[in-house]
Design a protein around this motif. Structure first.
Motif, PDB file in Angstrom:
ATOM      1  N   THR A 188       1.424   7.913   3.640  1.00 24.22           N
ATOM      2  CA  THR A 188       0.855   7.684   2.313  1.00 24.22           C
ATOM      3  C   THR A 188       1.465   8.643   1.297  1.00 24.22           C
ATOM      4  O   THR A 188       1.846   8.249   0.188  1.00 24.22           O
ATOM      5  CB  THR A 188      -0.673   7.848   2.337  1.00 24.22           C
ATOM      6  N   GLN A 241       2.590   1.504   3.304  1.00 25.54           N
ATOM      7  CA  GLN A 241       3.678   0.538   3.487  1.00 25.54           C
ATOM      8  C   GLN A 241       4.900   0.920   2.669  1.00 25.54           C
ATOM      9  O   GLN A 241       6.039   0.783   3.131  1.00 25.54           O
ATOM     10  CB  GLN A 241       3.200  -0.869   3.094  1.00 25.54           C
ATOM     11  N   THR A 251       0.858  -1.182   0.000  1.00 30.53           N
ATOM     12  CA  THR A 251       0.000   0.000   0.000  1.00 30.53           C
ATOM     13  C   THR A 251       0.898   1.237   0.000  1.00 30.53           C
ATOM     14  O   THR A 251       2.087   1.151   0.350  1.00 30.53           O
ATOM     15  CB  THR A 251      -0.889   0.025   1.251  1.00 30.53           C
TER      16      THR A 251
END
Length: 469
Positions: free
Chosen positions: A235, A36, A33
């Motif tokens: 993110t 991650q 993601t």
């Protein structure tokens, strides 16, 4: 022609590692993601910073001392560097594991990962320096290809477990250790007669003043990622890293071919008289511009197609607006590295590199703090780009005070720039909706640049051909 042969040889050595990099980006952007990938990138970034502090001064000094030494002395200097690497590795592991005992359990694993990755990365870069200085580039290219396959295979194993992160970091550590095995083998069998104690001192004296400079360079390169995490979240760091890591690796791989080709020639100029040295650097700079400018323009032209293929749609939409800033930033860094760096090495005034990198790092951090809240990823990429521009400009201004740079032929620069921009205009007209069209755009771009540059320099080429007949 000798330069062209060297470049062609190094292209073969770099192709497989570059292919592995792109495949890794393709799969990791889907396996992890954005959050991650942000964590993964931060661990690598912090480990790189630690590796710079502990090992980069050894690598840079070896690069300076090895080429000018005789064969027997060269081996002993390399062995001295291996001893210093071993000592630094023990210190890094000891300090990080002690530090890990005083922090929360949630961060202990990251601390240990960073320590292991820093040591493995230091060993990998030392191996690269030794291979390059001995001009065993094809062997290193094969090793790099094997390393990429091992990395990807290990990561694939972790993909089928719940430990995809930090599994990818373990895979990266294993792949770096693999490439360091020749040096580990040498260390195990070193004897006192195999190294020169004075060379250890020479490496330390030359290299230690560079540590602060490389720390600030790390700040310049990593401030955007760290501040995006602090001011927004991981993110955003993941999206920024997907763009910056891919751009950096591709440009470094392509321009690394040029650097490897000109490196022995430039190093050989250190011991020449002023006139010969001036001529060698002048030709070297022309080769850099002749390749770097079209690579940058062409990369911008094909970037949408490349990233559309490499990234999933959501990541692509977030990353593609910042890619031009990242490509131009790497242009500034490569110009500084391939043209202006030699002034500091030849004059033996490496400490003066501190001010340019400080100005660049300060600019990047200050602009990031001001722009991230309002402009997010675009503000961070712009900040990094301006920081790199300041870094390059200050390096030029300070470098010209301590070394007489060859003046860049304005007519030559104009012709190369115009050819590169015209090639860019041609490339962006070609759709990149499929792999076939993407490949066509690369081929058309390369051929159009060759045709344009040949037209621009036709009188010089004709004169050169006639003189050789």
């Amino acid at each position: 022609m000798h330069m062209l042969k060297k470049i062609g040889f190094y292209i073969v050595a770099k192709f497989v590692p570059l292919l592995v990099i792109m495949l890794t980006t393709y799969f990791f952007s889907r396996w992890l993601t954005p959050s991650q990938y942000g964590q993964y990138s931060l661990v690598i970034s912090i480990a790189s910073g630690l590796s710079i502090i502990a090992f980069q001064w050894i690598n840079v000094t070896l690069g300076r001392l090895i080429p000018k030494s005789s064969a027997d002395v060269k081996i002993k200097i390399i062995n001295s560097g291996l001893i210093l690497y071993f000592i630094s590795s023990i210190l890094v592991l000891f300090l990080c594991f002690i530090f890990g005992e005083f922090i929360e359990d949630n961060f202990k694993t990251s601390s240990y990962l960073i320590a292991l990755l820093a040591v493995a990365l230091g060993g990998f870069e030392l191996s690269q320096r030794i291979f390059n200085s001995e001009e065993r580039v094809l062997a290193f290219g094969i090793f790099q290809g094997i390393r990429g396959v091992v990395f990807f295979s290990f990561a694939l194993c972790f993909y089928y477990t719940e430990y995809i992160y930090p599994g990818v970091v373990y895979a990266l550590i294993a792949s770096y250790i693999l490439l360091s095995t020749p040096n580990i083998y040498k260390l195990l069998f070193l004897r006192k007669k195999d190294f020169i104690p004075n060379s250890i001192k020479e490496i330390a004296v030359f290299g230690f003043p560079l540590i602060l400079t490389y720390v600030l360079l790390y700040v310049l390169n990593s401030s955007s990622k760290i501040l995006l995490t602090v001011m927004l979240d991981e993110t955003y760091t993941g999206y920024f890293s997907l763009g910056s890591d891919t751009v950096q690796m591709i440009i470094i791989s392509v321009m690394g071919v040029v650097q490897l080709a000109i490196y022995p020639i430039v190093i050989g100029a250190y011991n020449k008289n002023d006139e010969d040295r001036y001529n060698i650097f002048s030709k070297s700079n022309q080769w850099v511009l002749l390749i770097l400018l079209p690579v940058t323009a062409g990369f911008i032209g094909i970037s949408k197609g490349l990233f559309y293929f490499l990234l999933p749609e959501e990541a692509y939409l977030r990353v593609i607006p910042i890619v031009p800033f990242l490509i131009i930033a790497n242009l500034f860094v490569q110009l500084k590295s391939l043209i202006f760096d030699y002034a500091f090495h030849i004059s033996k005034k490496n400490g003066k590199q501190f001010l340019p990198v400080f100005c660049g790092a300060f600019t990047s951090v200050a602009l990031n703090v001001m722009l991230i809240d309002g402009y997010g990823l675009e503000g961070s990429a712009f900040s990094y780009c301006i920081g790199c521009f300041v870094y390059m400009t200050m390096s030029y201004l300070i470098g010209r005070k301590i070394f007489k740079y060859p003046s860049i032929d304005v007519g030559f620069l104009f012709k190369v720039t115009v050819s590169s921009l015209l090639m860019l205009l041609i490339v962006i007209q070609i759709p990149n909706d499929s792999i076939f069209q993407f490949v066509i755009s690369i081929v058309v771009g390369a051929l159009s640049y060759i045709a344009l540059i040949t037209t621009m320099f036709y009188p010089q080429l004709k004169k050169y051909i006639n003189s050789n007949n």
